[in-house]
Design an enzyme around this catalytic site. Structure first.
Site, short mmCIF file in Angstrom:
data_model
loop_
_atom_site.label_atom_id
_atom_site.label_comp_id
_atom_site.label_asym_id
_atom_site.label_seq_id
_atom_site.Cartn_x
_atom_site.Cartn_y
_atom_site.Cartn_z
N PRO A 84 0.82 -1.15 -0.16
CA PRO A 84 -0.04 0.05 -0.08
C PRO A 84 1.15 1.30 -0.07
O PRO A 84 1.97 1.31 0.89
CB PRO A 84 -0.88 -0.17 1.45
CG PRO A 84 0.04 -1.30 2.26
CD PRO A 84 0.57 -1.97 1.22
N CYS B 284 0.38 5.45 0.16
CA CYS B 284 -0.58 6.72 0.13
C CYS B 284 0.01 7.39 -1.26
O CYS B 284 1.13 7.63 -1.56
CB CYS B 284 0.08 7.51 1.15
SG CYS B 284 -0.78 6.96 2.60
N ALA C 168 -3.39 3.14 2.32
CA ALA C 168 -4.24 3.25 3.46
C ALA C 168 -5.43 4.26 3.33
O ALA C 168 -5.15 5.28 3.03
CB ALA C 168 -3.29 4.18 4.36
N GLN D 209 -5.98 -1.28 1.70
CA GLN D 209 -5.76 -1.11 3.40
C GLN D 209 -6.59 -0.26 3.97
O GLN D 209 -6.73 0.85 3.67
CB GLN D 209 -4.21 -0.66 3.44
CG GLN D 209 -3.64 -0.78 4.81
CD GLN D 209 -2.46 -0.06 4.76
OE1 GLN D 209 -2.04 1.00 4.46
NE2 GLN D 209 -1.33 -0.84 5.49
N TYR E 136 -0.01 4.18 13.35
CA TYR E 136 -1.51 4.77 13.19
C TYR E 136 -2.40 4.11 14.37
O TYR E 136 -1.74 3.27 15.36
CB TYR E 136 -1.82 4.66 11.93
CG TYR E 136 -1.29 5.28 10.93
CD1 TYR E 136 -1.24 6.49 10.92
CD2 TYR E 136 -0.19 4.70 9.88
CE1 TYR E 136 -0.29 7.56 10.19
CE2 TYR E 136 0.44 5.38 9.09
CZ TYR E 136 0.31 6.77 8.98
OH TYR E 136 1.24 7.57 8.38
N ARG F 292 -1.60 -5.76 8.68
CA ARG F 292 -0.26 -5.14 8.69
C ARG F 292 0.17 -4.78 9.83
O ARG F 292 -0.42 -3.90 10.39
CB ARG F 292 -0.16 -4.12 7.58
CG ARG F 292 1.22 -3.89 7.19
CD ARG F 292 1.55 -2.82 6.37
NE ARG F 292 2.41 -3.20 5.30
CZ ARG F 292 3.05 -2.48 4.58
NH1 ARG F 292 3.20 -1.00 4.71
NH2 ARG F 292 4.12 -2.84 3.59
N ARG G 243 8.44 1.29 -2.96
CA ARG G 243 9.37 2.19 -3.84
C ARG G 243 9.93 1.24 -5.00
O ARG G 243 10.05 1.85 -5.97
CB ARG G 243 10.66 2.68 -2.73
CG ARG G 243 10.14 3.31 -1.88
CD ARG G 243 11.09 3.76 -0.78
NE ARG G 243 11.54 2.62 0.17
CZ ARG G 243 12.22 2.60 0.97
NH1 ARG G 243 13.15 3.63 1.45
NH2 ARG G 243 12.32 1.48 1.71
C1 LIG Z 1 4.80 6.45 -1.29
C2 LIG Z 1 4.97 5.68 -0.44
C3 LIG Z 1 3.70 5.49 0.29
C4 LIG Z 1 3.43 4.55 1.39
N1 LIG Z 1 1.85 4.44 1.83
C5 LIG Z 1 1.81 3.54 2.81
C6 LIG Z 1 0.51 3.12 3.16
O1 LIG Z 1 -0.32 3.76 2.67
N2 LIG Z 1 0.58 2.18 4.04
C7 LIG Z 1 1.43 1.35 4.62
O2 LIG Z 1 1.32 0.62 5.48
N3 LIG Z 1 2.70 1.77 4.11
C8 LIG Z 1 2.94 2.74 3.18
N4 LIG Z 1 4.33 3.12 2.84
C9 LIG Z 1 5.04 2.08 3.12
C10 LIG Z 1 5.39 0.71 2.03
O3 LIG Z 1 4.18 0.08 1.94
C11 LIG Z 1 6.54 -0.16 2.72
O4 LIG Z 1 6.12 -0.71 3.55
C12 LIG Z 1 7.83 0.52 2.71
O5 LIG Z 1 8.29 1.64 1.55
C13 LIG Z 1 9.25 -0.50 2.49
O6 LIG Z 1 9.07 -1.03 1.57
P1 LIG Z 1 10.07 -0.55 0.15
O7 LIG Z 1 11.45 -0.58 0.87
O8 LIG Z 1 9.66 -1.77 -0.90
O9 LIG Z 1 9.69 0.83 -0.23
C14 LIG Z 1 4.60 3.77 1.83
C15 LIG Z 1 5.85 3.92 1.39
C16 LIG Z 1 6.02 4.79 0.21
C17 LIG Z 1 7.14 4.84 -0.56
#
Ligand SMILES: Cc1cc2nc3c(=O)[nH]c(=O)nc-3n(C[C@H](O)[C@H](O)[C@H](O)COP(=O)(O)O)c2cc1C
Length: 368
Positions: free
Chosen positions: A24, A26, A58, A101, A181, A229, A323
């Protein structure tokens, strides 16, 4: 040889065609909680790219449960219809399963987008709520400590949003109990300073999360999975730790939780995170082994071979990218090609499949 990453994963009656999940994320691009064309393109690109499961960002269960005014929320007919459109598009282009989510931002609600500094809102701010009246940062407005009525309302909001998620056509619901949260705030002794049945002991701090999970599970169709999560650790001495996360995961498994999506941190800025490739995978491994529940590992997983190794060594049942998926929305195609698997893509894009290189551009059929 078949790759674990591209083997199907069945959760109740829902089958993921592979184990690559879009985490997920945002986008802060919604209007009054309603996803826009941005979300259609953002989520739709991953459906074109054959990710096994795509989890929408989220999504507030109420307007006050959103992190920012730009966050999605599943509390209106308009949002439900907009998500239904996105799901319908995803179905039309491939096999990706679609999840959402569901979230309440607690004391981290009423903030600005990251590109506006992510601070507490000045214009259009709303009163935040939390287990206890401790602000996230010094100088931030005090959240209202939830009373029984407030907690009952939040539970009802989660149930109503779940009903909308089911009607919109989501295959899966993920409860957001990570990243500081509201649900995480109940779990951690740092943010939960209550003296009633919802604070103090681990059992008490888990109570609200388990109650919400049960209510959501009861509302969502039995053949579709509900997952959660969590942050496996606060990365703070004396905070929430992986041993607590294991106990919570066991309780959730007993209530019919289908999978734990294992993240970490986000509760308090004193956290001492040790980042690096796959930095949260060990938490996933511990929860999977000790709570006997399927897990999704997430966090700096960027390489196909890294993802495949995580699955083959039993550290998780699926992996998620955030990412990495933004950087390369075709990650699932490329990983399949790298691991020697068939690349699944919609017909109009099929010509770019490396397996077709060197073949005639169009083979026309002769009339008989
Ligand atoms: C742009 C962006 C928005 C995110 N929004 C959420 C979200 O809505 N809910 C959530 O649980 N984590 C959110 N995260 C965290 C990611 O889901 C993920 O757990 C975190 O970036 C680590 O994974 P990665 O190394 O593949 O980026 C967000 C991360 C990024 C980069």
């Amino acid at each position: 040889m078949s790759a674990s990453l591209f083997s199907p994963l069945r959760l109740r009656e829902v089958e993921l065609s592979n184990r690559v999940v879009v985490a997920p994320m945002c986008q802060y691009m919604a209007q009054d909680g309603v996803p826009q064309d941005w979300h259609l393109v953002h989520l739709g690109q991953y459906a074109q790219s054959n990710f096994g499961l795509i989890i929408a960002e989220a999504t507030g269960v109420s307007p006050e449960g959103r992190i920012t005014p730009g966050c999605t929320g599943l509390y209106s007919d308009a949002a439900e219809a907009a998500f239904a459109r996105i799901i319908s598009f995803a179905r039309s282009v491939g096999n990706s399963m679609m999840g959402v989510q569901l979230s309440h931002a607690g004391r981290k609600a009423s903030t600005a987008t990251p590109w506006d500094g992510a601070g507490t809102l000045v214009d259009g701010a709303w009163q935040t709520v939390a287990p206890s009246n401790v602000p996230y940062l010094p100088g931030w407005p005090e959240p209202t400590a939830l009373d029984a009525t407030g907690m009952a309302q939040i539970k009802a909001d989660f149930v109503a949003a779940t009903r909308r998620a089911a009607r919109a056509g989501f295959d899966l619901v993920e409860l957001h109990a990570a990243h500081g949260y509201l649900l995480h705030e109940f779990l951690s002794p740092i943010t939960n300073q209550r003296t009633d049945a919802y604070g103090g002991s681990l059992e008490n701090r888990m109570r609200f999360v388990l109650e919400i999970f049960e209510a959501v599970r009861a509302e969502f169709p039995a053949e579709r999975p509900v997952i959660l999560r969590l942050s496996a650790t606060d990365w703070i001495e004396g905070g929430w730790h992986v041993a607590d996360a294991v106990i919570l995961s066991r309780e959730l498994a007993a209530l019919g939780c289908d999978m734990i999506h294992v993240s970490s941190g986000g509760l308090d800025q004193r956290q001492q995170i040790v980042p690096g490739a796959g930095y949260q995978v060990a938490f996933s491994q511990a929860i999977r082994a000790e709570a006997d529940i399927p897990t999704i590992a997430v966090g700096q997983i960027t390489q196909a071979i890294q993802a495949e190794t995580i699955l083959r060594t039993g550290q998780a049942d699926a992996i998620a990218l955030a990412r990495g998926a933004l950087w390369n929305p075709r990650w699932a195609w490329h990983a399949a090609a790298e691991l020697g698997q068939e690349v699944t893509m919609p017909a109009p894009y099929a010509r770019c499949n490396p397996a077709l290189r060197g073949k005639p551009f169009v083979t026309r059929k002769a009339l008989k």
